[in-house]
Write a protein that holds these residues in place. Structure first.
Motif, PDB file in Angstrom:
ATOM      1  N   LYS A 104       0.834  -1.196   0.000  1.00 19.14           N
ATOM      2  CA  LYS A 104       0.000   0.000   0.000  1.00 19.14           C
ATOM      3  C   LYS A 104       0.870   1.246   0.000  1.00 19.14           C
ATOM      4  N   TYR A 105       1.941   1.217   0.780  1.00 15.95           N
ATOM      5  CA  TYR A 105       2.858   2.353   0.863  1.00 15.95           C
ATOM      6  C   TYR A 105       3.486   2.627  -0.503  1.00 15.95           C
ATOM      7  N   LEU A 106       3.987   1.581  -1.157  1.00 17.59           N
ATOM      8  CA  LEU A 106       4.606   1.742  -2.469  1.00 17.59           C
ATOM      9  C   LEU A 106       3.581   2.165  -3.522  1.00 17.59           C
ATOM     10  N   TRP A 107       2.399   1.587  -3.452  1.00 12.52           N
ATOM     11  CA  TRP A 107       1.369   1.871  -4.449  1.00 12.52           C
ATOM     12  C   TRP A 107       0.930   3.333  -4.371  1.00 12.52           C
ATOM     13  N   LYS A 110       3.500   5.389  -5.999  1.00  7.73           N
ATOM     14  CA  LYS A 110       3.430   5.226  -7.455  1.00  7.73           C
ATOM     15  C   LYS A 110       2.253   5.998  -8.032  1.00  7.73           C
ATOM     16  N   MET A 111       1.095   5.971  -7.387  1.00  3.49           N
ATOM     17  CA  MET A 111      -0.092   6.645  -7.900  1.00  3.49           C
ATOM     18  C   MET A 111       0.040   8.161  -7.843  1.00  3.49           C
ATOM     19  N   LYS A 112       0.810   8.664  -6.886  1.00  2.00           N
ATOM     20  CA  LYS A 112       1.044  10.103  -6.809  1.00  2.00           C
ATOM     21  C   LYS A 112       1.993  10.561  -7.906  1.00  2.00           C
ATOM     22  N   ARG A 113       2.808   9.610  -8.406  1.00  3.18           N
ATOM     23  CA  ARG A 113       3.797   9.926  -9.441  1.00  3.18           C
ATOM     24  C   ARG A 113       3.733   8.844 -10.519  1.00  3.18           C
ATOM     25  N   PRO A 114       2.618   8.740 -11.238  1.00  2.59           N
ATOM     26  CA  PRO A 114       2.442   7.635 -12.200  1.00  2.59           C
ATOM     27  C   PRO A 114       3.520   7.566 -13.276  1.00  2.59           C
ATOM     28  N   THR A 224       5.090  -1.738  -9.619  1.00  3.35           N
ATOM     29  CA  THR A 224       4.239  -1.404 -10.753  1.00  3.35           C
ATOM     30  C   THR A 224       2.832  -1.088 -10.264  1.00  3.35           C
ATOM     31  N   VAL A 225       2.051  -0.431 -11.085  1.00  2.00           N
ATOM     32  CA  VAL A 225       0.677  -0.080 -10.722  1.00  2.00           C
ATOM     33  C   VAL A 225      -0.150  -1.336 -10.451  1.00  2.00           C
ATOM     34  N   TRP A 226       0.149  -2.424 -11.180  1.00  2.00           N
ATOM     35  CA  TRP A 226      -0.654  -3.637 -11.075  1.00  2.00           C
ATOM     36  C   TRP A 226      -0.203  -4.566  -9.959  1.00  2.00           C
ATOM     37  N   MET A 227       0.883  -4.251  -9.310  1.00  2.00           N
ATOM     38  CA  MET A 227       1.442  -5.130  -8.298  1.00  2.00           C
ATOM     39  C   MET A 227       0.451  -5.531  -7.195  1.00  2.00           C
ATOM     40  N   PRO A 228      -0.276  -4.592  -6.562  1.00  2.00           N
ATOM     41  CA  PRO A 228      -1.195  -4.974  -5.489  1.00  2.00           C
ATOM     42  C   PRO A 228      -2.315  -5.902  -5.959  1.00  2.00           C
ATOM     43  N   PHE A 229      -2.771  -5.713  -7.190  1.00  2.00           N
ATOM     44  CA  PHE A 229      -3.839  -6.544  -7.712  1.00  2.00           C
ATOM     45  C   PHE A 229      -3.362  -7.975  -7.958  1.00  2.00           C
ATOM     46  N   LYS A 230      -2.140  -8.107  -8.466  1.00  2.00           N
ATOM     47  CA  LYS A 230      -1.565  -9.429  -8.671  1.00  2.00           C
ATOM     48  C   LYS A 230      -1.343 -10.127  -7.338  1.00  2.00           C
ATOM     49  N   TYR A 231      -0.925  -9.359  -6.327  1.00  2.00           N
ATOM     50  CA  TYR A 231      -0.702  -9.914  -4.992  1.00  2.00           C
ATOM     51  C   TYR A 231      -2.015 -10.422  -4.409  1.00  2.00           C
ATOM     52  N   ALA A 232      -3.076  -9.619  -4.538  1.00  2.00           N
ATOM     53  CA  ALA A 232      -4.382 -10.012  -4.012  1.00  2.00           C
ATOM     54  C   ALA A 232      -4.898 -11.262  -4.718  1.00  2.00           C
TER      55      ALA A 232
END
Length: 242
Positions: A104-107, A110-114, A224-232
């Motif tokens: 969550k911290y990394l994401w 990343k979202m603040k600086r896409p 990457t932007v998709w990292m949390p979704f792949k983890y879930a």
């Protein structure tokens, strides 16, 4: 009642004295050859710390310190996040709380600086820390199945050489200090013959054969932007197979 953890990220400067003392107490249970002075020096150079608390009594049972590092890659600005001291009480091993909070911290960064690449810089004294990266990040180095790309090695050399100076050995990727250095206590993360059947554990042992002496393997992973979704998705399938 099954033990469970909750995680939150706080600014280091907002930590209270009893919280720091509990963190050091916990750290001392798993690491040797250190002092409160060196522990606090490492802590206060960081920006944030992920605090792990028992879900029921709210006692601190783990933590991981984090430092944001601005860097350049091929002339472009990139952002690094360096993990410092990290420990979780053995009674809570297997909890996903730290991994989820860190993602969550990394994401959020990343979202603040896409348009800005975000990298995780990790030093590993033991195989468990290495596997936390290797098992969850598609782009991570060093790894057993492919060489480290030159652009990643350049980033690693720039960061680790600046931070650790002569103690960083670029040819091996190892941070080593003369004399006694902070190391895992005996039996905290022993590598058994059975564990060596796992390619990633065997690779860690080969790359960092003196981990028991406190030598640290330097690593890097890309967020990457998709990292949390792949983890879930990965965790969902793991639960379904049980």
């Amino acid at each position: 009642m099954r033990k469970a953890l909750t995680a939150s990220t706080v600014r280091v400067k907002k930590l209270k004295r009893p919280e720091i003392e509990r963190m050091y107490q916990l750290f001392s249970e798993y690491y040797q050859n250190h002092t409160l002075e060196t522990f606090e020096h490492d802590l206060y150079e960081k920006n944030h710390v992920i605090i792990l608390r028992d879900k029921h009594d709210r006692s601190i049972q783990g933590f991981s310190t984090l430092l944001r590092v601005p860097l350049k890659k091929a002339g472009k600005n990139v952002l690094g996040v360096y993990s410092g001291d990290t420990v979780t009480n053995k009674e809570y091993w297997g909890s996903p709380a730290l991994g989820i909070e860190f993602l969550k911290y990394l994401w959020k960064l990343k979202m603040k600086r896409p348009g800005t690449a975000v990298y995780w810089f990790l030093i590993s004294k033991g195989y468990k820390t290495y596997l936390l990266m290797a098992n969850n990040f598609a782009y991570h180095y060093p790894r057993h199945d492919q060489p480290t790309p030159p652009e990643y090695k350049t980033l690693m050399n720039e960061f680790y050489a600046k931070k650790f100076g002569e103690h960083y050995h670029a040819d091996t990727g190892i941070i080593a200090y003369e004399g006694r250095s902070c190391a895992l206590r005996e039996h905290v993360a022993d590598i058994t013959p059975e564990l060596l059947q796992e390619p990633r554990v065997a690779f860690f042992q080969k790359q960092n054969p003196k981990w028991q002496d406190g030598h640290e393997l330097t690593c890097i992973a890309k967020m990457t932007v998709w990292m949390p979704f792949k983890y879930a998705l990965k965790k969902t399938f793991q639960v379904r197979r049980k």
